[in-house]
Scaffold this motif. Structure first.
Motif, PDB file in Angstrom:
ATOM      1  N   VAL A  75       2.509  -4.506   4.649  1.00 45.51           N
ATOM      2  CA  VAL A  75       2.857  -4.135   3.275  1.00 45.51           C
ATOM      3  C   VAL A  75       3.399  -5.315   2.480  1.00 45.51           C
ATOM      4  CG1 VAL A  75       4.299  -2.640   1.852  1.00 45.51           C
ATOM      5  CG2 VAL A  75       3.266  -1.740   3.939  1.00 45.51           C
ATOM      6  N   LEU A  76       4.264  -6.113   3.091  1.00 46.22           N
ATOM      7  CA  LEU A  76       4.979  -7.139   2.338  1.00 46.22           C
ATOM      8  C   LEU A  76       4.479  -8.552   2.583  1.00 46.22           C
ATOM      9  CD1 LEU A  76       8.612  -5.758   2.755  1.00 46.22           C
ATOM     10  CD2 LEU A  76       6.940  -5.261   0.966  1.00 46.22           C
ATOM     11  N   GLY A  77       3.587  -8.737   3.540  1.00 49.28           N
ATOM     12  CA  GLY A  77       3.048 -10.071   3.806  1.00 49.28           C
ATOM     13  C   GLY A  77       2.133 -10.552   2.694  1.00 49.28           C
ATOM     14  N   GLU A  78       1.833 -11.850   2.722  1.00 47.04           N
ATOM     15  CA  GLU A  78       0.957 -12.434   1.702  1.00 47.04           C
ATOM     16  C   GLU A  78      -0.403 -11.746   1.733  1.00 47.04           C
ATOM     17  OE1 GLU A  78      -0.884 -16.786   0.401  1.00 47.04           O
ATOM     18  OE2 GLU A  78       0.584 -16.639   2.029  1.00 47.04           O
ATOM     19  N   GLY A  79      -0.873 -11.309   0.569  1.00 45.67           N
ATOM     20  CA  GLY A  79      -2.142 -10.615   0.500  1.00 45.67           C
ATOM     21  C   GLY A  79      -2.084  -9.200   1.033  1.00 45.67           C
ATOM     22  N   GLY A  80      -0.873  -8.679   1.207  1.00 46.32           N
ATOM     23  CA  GLY A  80      -0.699  -7.351   1.773  1.00 46.32           C
ATOM     24  C   GLY A  80      -0.760  -6.259   0.724  1.00 46.32           C
ATOM     25  N   VAL A  81      -0.303  -5.090   1.125  1.00 49.76           N
ATOM     26  CA  VAL A  81      -0.393  -3.909   0.267  1.00 49.76           C
ATOM     27  C   VAL A  81       0.363  -4.098  -1.041  1.00 49.76           C
ATOM     28  CG1 VAL A  81       0.198  -1.459   0.107  1.00 49.76           C
ATOM     29  CG2 VAL A  81      -0.706  -2.385   2.253  1.00 49.76           C
ATOM     30  N   ALA A  82       1.572  -4.646  -0.965  1.00 48.17           N
ATOM     31  CA  ALA A  82       2.380  -4.806  -2.180  1.00 48.17           C
ATOM     32  C   ALA A  82       1.721  -5.753  -3.174  1.00 48.17           C
ATOM     33  CB  ALA A  82       3.777  -5.323  -1.812  1.00 48.17           C
ATOM     34  N   ASP A  83       0.999  -6.752  -2.674  1.00 48.53           N
ATOM     35  CA  ASP A  83       0.307  -7.703  -3.550  1.00 48.53           C
ATOM     36  C   ASP A  83      -0.988  -7.132  -4.112  1.00 48.53           C
ATOM     37  OD1 ASP A  83       2.196  -9.668  -3.171  1.00 48.53           O
ATOM     38  OD2 ASP A  83       1.059 -10.748  -1.627  1.00 48.53           O
ATOM     39  N   SER A  84      -1.530  -6.110  -3.473  1.00 49.60           N
ATOM     40  CA  SER A  84      -2.905  -5.693  -3.761  1.00 49.60           C
ATOM     41  C   SER A  84      -3.054  -4.351  -4.455  1.00 49.60           C
ATOM     42  CB  SER A  84      -3.699  -5.664  -2.450  1.00 49.60           C
ATOM     43  OG  SER A  84      -3.595  -6.903  -1.756  1.00 49.60           O
ATOM     44  N   LEU A  85      -2.128  -3.440  -4.229  1.00 51.78           N
ATOM     45  CA  LEU A  85      -2.247  -2.113  -4.854  1.00 51.78           C
ATOM     46  C   LEU A  85      -1.918  -2.174  -6.345  1.00 51.78           C
ATOM     47  CD1 LEU A  85      -0.655   0.653  -2.575  1.00 51.78           C
ATOM     48  CD2 LEU A  85      -3.054   0.397  -3.209  1.00 51.78           C
ATOM     49  N   PRO A  86      -2.601  -1.407  -7.162  1.00 53.56           N
ATOM     50  CA  PRO A  86      -2.241  -1.351  -8.584  1.00 53.56           C
ATOM     51  C   PRO A  86      -0.922  -0.596  -8.783  1.00 53.56           C
ATOM     52  CG  PRO A  86      -3.971   0.240  -8.085  1.00 53.56           C
ATOM     53  CD  PRO A  86      -3.778  -0.566  -6.841  1.00 53.56           C
ATOM     54  N   ALA A  87      -0.202  -0.951  -9.823  1.00 55.13           N
ATOM     55  CA  ALA A  87       1.027  -0.227 -10.146  1.00 55.13           C
ATOM     56  C   ALA A  87       0.690   1.243 -10.373  1.00 55.13           C
ATOM     57  CB  ALA A  87       1.666  -0.822 -11.400  1.00 55.13           C
ATOM     58  N   GLY A  88       1.572   2.119  -9.896  1.00 52.14           N
ATOM     59  CA  GLY A  88       1.354   3.551 -10.024  1.00 52.14           C
ATOM     60  C   GLY A  88       0.721   4.183  -8.803  1.00 52.14           C
ATOM     61  N   ALA A  89       0.190   3.349  -7.906  1.00 51.45           N
ATOM     62  CA  ALA A  89      -0.375   3.870  -6.664  1.00 51.45           C
ATOM     63  C   ALA A  89       0.760   4.304  -5.739  1.00 51.45           C
ATOM     64  CB  ALA A  89      -1.237   2.809  -5.986  1.00 51.45           C
ATOM     65  N   VAL A  90       0.405   4.977  -4.639  1.00 49.12           N
ATOM     66  CA  VAL A  90       1.423   5.452  -3.701  1.00 49.12           C
ATOM     67  C   VAL A  90       1.021   5.062  -2.288  1.00 49.12           C
ATOM     68  CG1 VAL A  90       0.347   7.737  -3.552  1.00 49.12           C
ATOM     69  CG2 VAL A  90       2.733   7.456  -2.894  1.00 49.12           C
ATOM     70  N   VAL A  91       2.004   4.619  -1.522  1.00 53.66           N
ATOM     71  CA  VAL A  91       1.817   4.263  -0.115  1.00 53.66           C
ATOM     72  C   VAL A  91       2.397   5.380   0.744  1.00 53.66           C
ATOM     73  CG1 VAL A  91       2.453   2.651   1.722  1.00 53.66           C
ATOM     74  CG2 VAL A  91       1.880   1.785  -0.552  1.00 53.66           C
ATOM     75  N   VAL A  92       1.600   5.891   1.682  1.00 56.60           N
ATOM     76  CA  VAL A  92       2.040   6.937   2.594  1.00 56.60           C
ATOM     77  C   VAL A  92       2.197   6.313   3.984  1.00 56.60           C
ATOM     78  CG1 VAL A  92       1.483   9.164   3.639  1.00 56.60           C
ATOM     79  CG2 VAL A  92       0.844   8.705   1.256  1.00 56.60           C
ATOM     80  N   VAL A  93       3.437   6.244   4.459  1.00 53.03           N
ATOM     81  CA  VAL A  93       3.715   5.655   5.768  1.00 53.03           C
ATOM     82  C   VAL A  93       3.708   6.776   6.794  1.00 53.03           C
ATOM     83  CG1 VAL A  93       5.348   4.334   7.160  1.00 53.03           C
ATOM     84  CG2 VAL A  93       5.099   3.827   4.720  1.00 53.03           C
ATOM     85  N   THR A  94       2.681   6.808   7.651  1.00 55.81           N
ATOM     86  CA  THR A  94       2.524   7.895   8.613  1.00 55.81           C
ATOM     87  C   THR A  94       3.094   7.556   9.987  1.00 55.81           C
ATOM     88  OG1 THR A  94       0.349   7.139   9.372  1.00 55.81           O
ATOM     89  CG2 THR A  94       0.407   8.612   7.453  1.00 55.81           C
ATOM     90  N   SER A  95       3.553   6.342  10.179  1.00 51.82           N
ATOM     91  CA  SER A  95       3.985   5.876  11.496  1.00 51.82           C
ATOM     92  C   SER A  95       5.461   6.138  11.747  1.00 51.82           C
ATOM     93  CB  SER A  95       3.718   4.377  11.626  1.00 51.82           C
ATOM     94  OG  SER A  95       2.388   4.069  11.289  1.00 51.82           O
ATOM     95  N   THR A  96       5.833   6.128  13.025  1.00 54.00           N
ATOM     96  CA  THR A  96       7.232   6.233  13.424  1.00 54.00           C
ATOM     97  C   THR A  96       7.788   4.823  13.505  1.00 54.00           C
ATOM     98  OG1 THR A  96       6.676   8.186  14.736  1.00 54.00           O
ATOM     99  CG2 THR A  96       8.819   7.160  15.151  1.00 54.00           C
ATOM    100  N   VAL A  97       8.556   4.438  12.494  1.00 53.80           N
ATOM    101  CA  VAL A  97       9.061   3.064  12.419  1.00 53.80           C
ATOM    102  C   VAL A  97      10.580   3.004  12.281  1.00 53.80           C
ATOM    103  CG1 VAL A  97       6.913   2.132  11.480  1.00 53.80           C
ATOM    104  CG2 VAL A  97       8.657   3.025   9.910  1.00 53.80           C
TER     105      VAL A  97
END
Length: 295
Positions: A75-97
């Motif tokens: 999510v936070l790495g270079e070229g990851g989700v935060a860099d790539s998703l458009p504003a207003g999108a939603v991330v669903v974290v399905t994992s046990t973290v």
């Protein structure tokens, strides 16, 4: 308009979730293993060559990773989700973290105008592929509304338990029971094996009485296969259940709650992992328990 959904991480749970979603949504799948992407394409998804490619124009990104470190990198790495998703999108974290990991990611995403839903799942790969999962949700109303169609398509039981982090809290309680039940199933069938009992008959009988549990029914056939010297399909890696029990232990120590049975189960998984079996199906625990002592 059909929503575009990215499934990032096509492992034991991610691939069947992508399969379940492909019948309803425009699904694009990404995994670091190209063969997993190929399987997603066979199931009706579009394959992506990178996280950025998968996230381009995406409304909902479903994330399935092994642990908090992978979540952070994806999510936070270079070229990851935060860099790539458009504003207003939603991330669903399905994992046990764990609660801390999902809160940190949610805060970082919010700073970029991206919403987050804490939605760890339970039920296993087969139920994931049929949209029959139990999902424990932590999210605000706006994020939940944006992700709800996807969550409904994946679940037969969905419970909203609070804000970000609450889903992880309940999943940790869930995993305490799952870890103990899996260890108990391994002990019971190891004993039955050493007694010379028919393991298939034991599973059939015990699954109908007071000893029954989902984990016994799910793991039992694989445990029996291991004890017979066979190699069952890899569905639930040992290092994953060990990681989950580590989260249980950390939270229990933080809250000063005594969990002696969970602690014993965690140590059992660590012992088997130390024998070099981290990547094996967690049913392998029974083979260690059933070994005849050498003293």
């Amino acid at each position: 308009m059909t929503a575009r959904v990215a499934v990032l991480g096509l492992g034991a749970m991610g691939l069947p979730m992508a399969t379940a979603l492909a019948g309803t949504f425009d699904v694009v799948g990404f995994d670091v293993a190209p063969e997993r992407v190929a399987l997603a394409v066979e199931a009706g998804a579009t394959g992506a060559t990178s996280v950025a490619d998968a996230c381009r124009g995406t409304d909902v990104a479903v994330v399935g990773v092994r642990d908090g470190a992978q979540l952070d990198a994806l999510v936070l790495g270079e070229g990851g989700v935060a860099d790539s998703l458009p504003a207003g999108a939603v991330v669903v974290v399905t994992s046990t973290v764990g609660e801390a990991a999902v809160r940190a990611v949610a805060d970082a995403l919010a700073a970029r105008g991206i919403r987050c839903v804490d939605a760890p799942v339970s039920g296993g790969p087969v139920r994931a592929g049929t949209g029959d999962l139990l999902i424990m949700v932590g999210a605000d109303d706006e994020a939940l509304a944006a992700a709800r169609p996807v969550l409904d398509a994946l679940s037969s039981s969905l419970t909203v338990v609070g804000g970000i982090g609450a889903g992880q809290q309940l999943k940790t309680v869930n995993q305490l029971l799952c870890g103990i039940h899996t260890a108990a199933a391994s002990e019971a069938l190891a004993l039955a094996h050493r007694l010379g009992l028919d393991l298939d008959a034991c599973i059939e009988v015990l699954s109908q009485g007071a000893a029954a549990s989902f984990m016994f029914a799910d793991r039992g056939p694989r445990i029996a296969a291991q004890l017979r010297g066979e190699t069952p399909p890899l569905r639930s890696r040992l290092d994953v259940i060990g990681k989950d029990m580590g989260i249980v232990g950390d939270l229990a120590r933080q809250l000063k709650v005594a969990t002696p049975v969970a602690a014993a189960a965690e140590q059992l998984y660590r012992t088997v992992a130390a024998a070099g079996l981290d990547a094996s199906d967690d049913s392998v625990v029974a083979t260690m328990l059933a070994k005849e002592p050498t003293w």
